[in-house]
Design a protein around this motif. Structure first.
Motif, PDB file in Angstrom:
ATOM      1  N   ASN A   1       6.741  21.182  -6.946  1.00  0.00           N
ATOM      2  CA  ASN A   1       5.558  22.085  -7.426  1.00  0.00           C
ATOM      3  C   ASN A   1       4.336  21.338  -7.214  1.00  0.00           C
ATOM      4  OD1 ASN A   1       6.841  24.353  -8.571  1.00  0.00           O
ATOM      5  ND2 ASN A   1       7.551  22.918 -10.191  1.00  0.00           N
ATOM      6  N   VAL A   2       3.420  21.795  -6.409  1.00  0.00           N
ATOM      7  CA  VAL A   2       2.404  21.017  -5.810  1.00  0.00           C
ATOM      8  C   VAL A   2       1.276  21.339  -6.615  1.00  0.00           C
ATOM      9  CG1 VAL A   2       0.991  20.835  -3.719  1.00  0.00           C
ATOM     10  CG2 VAL A   2       3.317  21.152  -3.382  1.00  0.00           C
ATOM     11  N   GLY A   3       0.795  20.379  -7.215  1.00  0.00           N
ATOM     12  CA  GLY A   3      -0.618  20.608  -8.006  1.00  0.00           C
ATOM     13  C   GLY A   3      -2.123  20.659  -7.222  1.00  0.00           C
ATOM     14  N   ASN A   4      -1.920  19.607  -6.421  1.00  0.00           N
ATOM     15  CA  ASN A   4      -3.058  19.701  -5.463  1.00  0.00           C
ATOM     16  C   ASN A   4      -2.788  18.780  -4.304  1.00  0.00           C
ATOM     17  OD1 ASN A   4      -6.189  19.685  -4.989  1.00  0.00           O
ATOM     18  ND2 ASN A   4      -6.060  17.456  -5.127  1.00  0.00           N
ATOM     19  N   VAL A   5      -3.380  19.399  -2.923  1.00  0.00           N
ATOM     20  CA  VAL A   5      -3.251  18.746  -1.840  1.00  0.00           C
ATOM     21  C   VAL A   5      -4.853  18.565  -1.054  1.00  0.00           C
ATOM     22  CG1 VAL A   5      -2.459  19.016   0.526  1.00  0.00           C
ATOM     23  CG2 VAL A   5      -1.123  19.825  -1.250  1.00  0.00           C
ATOM     24  N   ASP A   6      -5.113  17.281  -1.023  1.00  0.00           N
ATOM     25  CA  ASP A   6      -6.599  17.131  -0.631  1.00  0.00           C
ATOM     26  C   ASP A   6      -6.388  16.618   0.816  1.00  0.00           C
ATOM     27  OD1 ASP A   6      -9.062  15.975  -0.027  1.00  0.00           O
ATOM     28  OD2 ASP A   6      -8.936  14.380  -1.399  1.00  0.00           O
ATOM     29  N   LEU A   7      -6.731  17.579   1.800  1.00  0.00           N
ATOM     30  CA  LEU A   7      -6.327  17.280   3.259  1.00  0.00           C
ATOM     31  C   LEU A   7      -7.660  16.636   3.850  1.00  0.00           C
ATOM     32  CD1 LEU A   7      -5.203  21.098   4.170  1.00  0.00           C
ATOM     33  CD2 LEU A   7      -3.863  19.049   4.100  1.00  0.00           C
ATOM     34  N   LYS A   8      -8.638  16.095   3.271  1.00  0.00           N
ATOM     35  CA  LYS A   8      -9.751  15.491   3.593  1.00  0.00           C
ATOM     36  C   LYS A   8      -9.794  14.177   2.838  1.00  0.00           C
ATOM     37  CE  LYS A   8     -12.272  19.416   5.581  1.00  0.00           C
ATOM     38  NZ  LYS A   8     -13.651  19.893   5.609  1.00  0.00           N
ATOM     39  N   ALA A   9      -8.781  13.428   2.584  1.00  0.00           N
ATOM     40  CA  ALA A   9      -8.566  12.354   1.756  1.00  0.00           C
ATOM     41  C   ALA A   9      -9.475  10.969   2.206  1.00  0.00           C
ATOM     42  CB  ALA A   9      -7.305  11.980   1.462  1.00  0.00           C
ATOM     43  N   GLY A  10      -9.758  11.026   3.553  1.00  0.00           N
ATOM     44  CA  GLY A  10     -10.360   9.836   3.986  1.00  0.00           C
ATOM     45  C   GLY A  10      -9.702   8.518   3.881  1.00  0.00           C
ATOM     46  N   LEU A  11      -8.380   8.453   3.834  1.00  0.00           N
ATOM     47  CA  LEU A  11      -7.727   7.186   3.840  1.00  0.00           C
ATOM     48  C   LEU A  11      -7.618   6.470   5.076  1.00  0.00           C
ATOM     49  CD1 LEU A  11      -4.651   8.700   2.135  1.00  0.00           C
ATOM     50  CD2 LEU A  11      -6.382   7.616   1.065  1.00  0.00           C
ATOM     51  N   SER A  12      -7.398   5.122   4.696  1.00  0.00           N
ATOM     52  CA  SER A  12      -7.506   3.853   6.070  1.00  0.00           C
ATOM     53  C   SER A  12      -6.208   3.039   5.696  1.00  0.00           C
ATOM     54  CB  SER A  12      -8.745   2.992   5.969  1.00  0.00           C
ATOM     55  OG  SER A  12      -8.655   2.364   4.790  1.00  0.00           O
ATOM     56  N   GLU A  13      -5.896   2.541   6.757  1.00  0.00           N
ATOM     57  CA  GLU A  13      -4.771   1.624   6.863  1.00  0.00           C
ATOM     58  C   GLU A  13      -4.863   0.612   5.803  1.00  0.00           C
ATOM     59  OE1 GLU A  13      -3.845  -0.382  10.439  1.00  0.00           O
ATOM     60  OE2 GLU A  13      -3.967   1.393  11.880  1.00  0.00           O
ATOM     61  N   ASP A  14      -5.999   0.203   5.190  1.00  0.00           N
ATOM     62  CA  ASP A  14      -6.054  -0.758   3.951  1.00  0.00           C
ATOM     63  C   ASP A  14      -5.313  -0.135   2.690  1.00  0.00           C
ATOM     64  OD1 ASP A  14      -7.265  -2.480   5.507  1.00  0.00           O
ATOM     65  OD2 ASP A  14      -9.087  -2.136   4.666  1.00  0.00           O
ATOM     66  N   ASP A  15      -5.305   1.354   2.765  1.00  0.00           N
ATOM     67  CA  ASP A  15      -4.611   2.009   1.854  1.00  0.00           C
ATOM     68  C   ASP A  15      -3.053   1.829   1.775  1.00  0.00           C
ATOM     69  OD1 ASP A  15      -6.952   2.896   0.309  1.00  0.00           O
ATOM     70  OD2 ASP A  15      -7.253   4.305   2.143  1.00  0.00           O
ATOM     71  N   PHE A  16      -2.665   1.217   2.637  1.00  0.00           N
ATOM     72  CA  PHE A  16      -0.991   1.310   3.073  1.00  0.00           C
ATOM     73  C   PHE A  16      -0.547  -0.188   3.180  1.00  0.00           C
ATOM     74  CE2 PHE A  16      -2.660   5.383   4.389  1.00  0.00           C
ATOM     75  CZ  PHE A  16      -1.746   6.269   3.748  1.00  0.00           C
ATOM     76  N   LYS A  17      -1.130  -1.072   2.168  1.00  0.00           N
ATOM     77  CA  LYS A  17      -0.696  -2.329   2.394  1.00  0.00           C
ATOM     78  C   LYS A  17       0.414  -2.671   1.459  1.00  0.00           C
ATOM     79  CE  LYS A  17      -4.829  -4.344   1.695  1.00  0.00           C
ATOM     80  NZ  LYS A  17      -5.902  -5.126   1.563  1.00  0.00           N
ATOM     81  N   LEU A  18       1.492  -3.477   1.844  1.00  0.00           N
ATOM     82  CA  LEU A  18       2.470  -3.996   1.017  1.00  0.00           C
ATOM     83  C   LEU A  18       2.093  -5.143   0.057  1.00  0.00           C
ATOM     84  CD1 LEU A  18       5.529  -4.302   0.539  1.00  0.00           C
ATOM     85  CD2 LEU A  18       5.720  -6.130   2.081  1.00  0.00           C
ATOM     86  N   GLU A  19       0.993  -5.631   0.285  1.00  0.00           N
ATOM     87  CA  GLU A  19       0.572  -6.633  -0.782  1.00  0.00           C
ATOM     88  C   GLU A  19      -0.007  -6.245  -1.920  1.00  0.00           C
ATOM     89  OE1 GLU A  19      -0.231  -6.457   2.680  1.00  0.00           O
ATOM     90  OE2 GLU A  19       0.546  -8.176   3.428  1.00  0.00           O
ATOM     91  N   ASP A  20      -0.386  -4.870  -1.882  1.00  0.00           N
ATOM     92  CA  ASP A  20      -0.966  -4.052  -2.872  1.00  0.00           C
ATOM     93  C   ASP A  20       0.015  -4.267  -4.222  1.00  0.00           C
ATOM     94  OD1 ASP A  20      -3.294  -4.037  -1.890  1.00  0.00           O
ATOM     95  OD2 ASP A  20      -2.951  -1.797  -1.282  1.00  0.00           O
ATOM     96  N   PHE A  21       1.531  -4.269  -3.860  1.00  0.00           N
ATOM     97  CA  PHE A  21       2.463  -4.248  -4.832  1.00  0.00           C
ATOM     98  C   PHE A  21       3.094  -5.530  -5.179  1.00  0.00           C
ATOM     99  CE2 PHE A  21       2.026  -0.494  -2.554  1.00  0.00           C
ATOM    100  CZ  PHE A  21       1.913   0.743  -3.325  1.00  0.00           C
ATOM    101  N   VAL A  22       2.284  -6.559  -4.664  1.00  0.00           N
ATOM    102  CA  VAL A  22       3.101  -7.923  -4.796  1.00  0.00           C
ATOM    103  C   VAL A  22       2.537  -8.396  -6.090  1.00  0.00           C
ATOM    104  CG1 VAL A  22       3.375 -10.207  -4.006  1.00  0.00           C
ATOM    105  CG2 VAL A  22       3.575  -8.303  -2.448  1.00  0.00           C
ATOM    106  N   LYS A  23       3.423  -9.128  -6.908  1.00  0.00           N
ATOM    107  CA  LYS A  23       3.050  -9.850  -8.236  1.00  0.00           C
ATOM    108  C   LYS A  23       3.187 -11.413  -7.996  1.00  0.00           C
ATOM    109  CE  LYS A  23       3.993  -5.828 -11.450  1.00  0.00           C
ATOM    110  NZ  LYS A  23       4.835  -5.314 -12.581  1.00  0.00           N
ATOM    111  N   GLU A  24       2.214 -12.035  -7.944  1.00  0.00           N
ATOM    112  CA  GLU A  24       2.292 -13.408  -7.726  1.00  0.00           C
ATOM    113  C   GLU A  24       2.604 -14.048  -9.145  1.00  0.00           C
ATOM    114  OE1 GLU A  24       2.562 -14.925  -5.169  1.00  0.00           O
ATOM    115  OE2 GLU A  24       1.844 -13.328  -3.560  1.00  0.00           O
ATOM    116  N   THR A  25       3.244 -15.201  -9.163  1.00  0.00           N
ATOM    117  CA  THR A  25       3.535 -15.729 -10.289  1.00  0.00           C
ATOM    118  C   THR A  25       3.095 -17.315 -10.180  1.00  0.00           C
ATOM    119  OG1 THR A  25       5.759 -14.594 -10.674  1.00  0.00           O
ATOM    120  CG2 THR A  25       5.342 -16.838 -11.857  1.00  0.00           C
TER     121      THR A  25
END
Length: 405
Positions: A187-211
């Motif tokens: 069930n689709v609530g919303n689709v933004d077809l002009k999201a303005g994303l860039s490659e910086d929004d798809f970085k693996l590092e954003d999910f890394v938790k450093e100890t």
């Protein structure tokens, strides 16, 4: 003569307007929806997904991010246990990330181009355009388009129904089996077809938790953040580490349990010190051995071993017969450092989790238990059937496991 000719031309124009305009067939709708999607440079889709498996329903919140060309980030949260996983595709590869465990699988895979995906617009229009027998009906002033689907790792899924409004907004995607039973619904609530994303929004590092091993080098603010991250990564162990610089021993104390009889919050803890750096390692106890409620015919449980590892207990179940395989179970534990495990295979939705499927094996985590299933004699369908029919209830009778579903 001229007036008569003009009259017939006017009649023809009116006829074209009343019959040709305002009434779209399936080809028109598919083309317009395809153009709408292809004109988007990036989008964000938000909604919910329900997976139906026998009498069980597994519900996820879904957020799908897309950037041309072939950058994807799909956030999936199981609404029953709040378990979050992320499917990420960027320039470096395809990953399935489990933030709570601080680990990821990295795939050699063409995902998502090699399979249908009910929450990705590009995959949906690919299915619609690849089916020469696509059909459409109008229901409640909306277009409902039916087409075949392509799920190579799930032969049970045969066709889909895609619901669009008159403005080509995606409302719903339903996937059915050959018996017309609904198996997946988005069930689709919303689709933004002009999201303005860039490659910086798809970085693996954003999910890394450093100890950080030496917490004394941090200021009070950083200490607070470190403790918060440590707590997130060790929820099942309920351990707090206290070390003083220069000490060769560590003090580990348990958090208070809600109940003295609550064994789930009383996992064992150990501490190891190396000079002034102290590292806390938690051990996970597997409370129950979990058996499959389905195994292939002429296959039986031939061995059961429990071994101790650095992180706790591991159970190895060996099955012999015509379709021999091994099933390994252990308590899911968070890694102190972000771990990437290479896999030659594909990400796969498996009821309540995203699994890592290879040619003859499957790895998944469910209800704080990590599973590894491998067998050269098993087909992929058999691997998936075994995994989908894991249950807390013991189904071993006289050393044999039932092969009844």
């Amino acid at each position: 003569m001229y007036s008569l000719k003009k009259f017939w031309c006017l009649c023809a124009a009116i006829l074209l307007m009343t019959t040709g305009c305002g009434k779209m067939d399936s080809a028109d709708v598919v083309k317009e929806f395809t153009d709408t999607v292809n004109n988007s440079k990036s989008y964000v889709l938000k909604g919910t997904m329900e997976i139906y498996s026998d009498e069980d329903t597994f519900t996820y919140s879904v957020e799908a991010n897309y950037l041309k060309d072939n950058f994807y980030k799909v956030l999936l949260v199981n609404q029953t246990n709040n378990h979050e996983q992320v499917i990420l595709r960027n320039a470096d590869g395809v990953y399935v990330i489990t933030p709570s465990l601080n680990k990821s699988f990295k795939f050699q895979s063409e995902w998502p181009d090699n399979s249908s995906q009910s929450y990705l617009l590009k995959a949906i229009i690919t299915d619609l355009n690849n089916d020469a027998e696509v059909s459409m009906e109008e229901v409640d002033s909306k277009y409902v388009i039916k087409s075949k689907v392509n799920y190579p790792n799930n032969a049970d899924l045969i066709y889909q129904k895609v619901t669009l409004d008159k403005d080509m907004n995606l409302n719903k995607v339903e996937v059915y089996n050959a018996s017309d039973a609904l198996k997946v619904k988005v069930n689709v609530g919303n689709v933004d077809l002009k999201a303005g994303l860039s490659e910086d929004d798809f970085k693996l590092e954003d999910f890394v938790k450093e100890t950080n091993d030496d917490t004394n080098q941090n200021n009070s603010s950083n200490n607070s953040n470190t403790n918060s991250n440590s707590k997130d990564k060790n929820q099942s162990s309920n351990q707090i580490e206290e070390c003083e610089e220069g000490d060769t021993t560590c003090k580990v104390e348990e958090n208070k349990c809600d109940s003295e009889s609550d064994e789930n919050c009383k996992n064992n803890g150990e501490a190891k010190c190396e000079g002034s750096n102290c590292k806390s390692t938690t051990t996970g106890k597997l409370e129950d051995i979990i058996y499959p409620l389905y195994i292939p015919s002429n296959t039986y449980l031939s061995g059961k071993d429990k071994v101790n590892t650095d992180n706790g207990e591991r159970v190895i179940l060996t099955f012999g017969g015509d379709k021999s395989f091994v099933l390994v179970e252990e308590a899911a534990m968070a890694s102190n450092e972000f771990e990437i495990i290479p896999v030659y295979g594909d990400p796969l939705m498996l009821n309540d989790t995203v699994a890592a499927l290879s040619e003859n094996s499957l790895y998944w985590t469910s209800n704080n238990v990590s599973y590894y299933l491998a067998g050269n004699d098993l087909t992929r369908d058999e691997i998936l059937n075994i995994a989908k029919n894991m249950n807390q209830a013991t189904s071993v009778v006289n050393g044999n496991v039932s092969n009844e579903k």
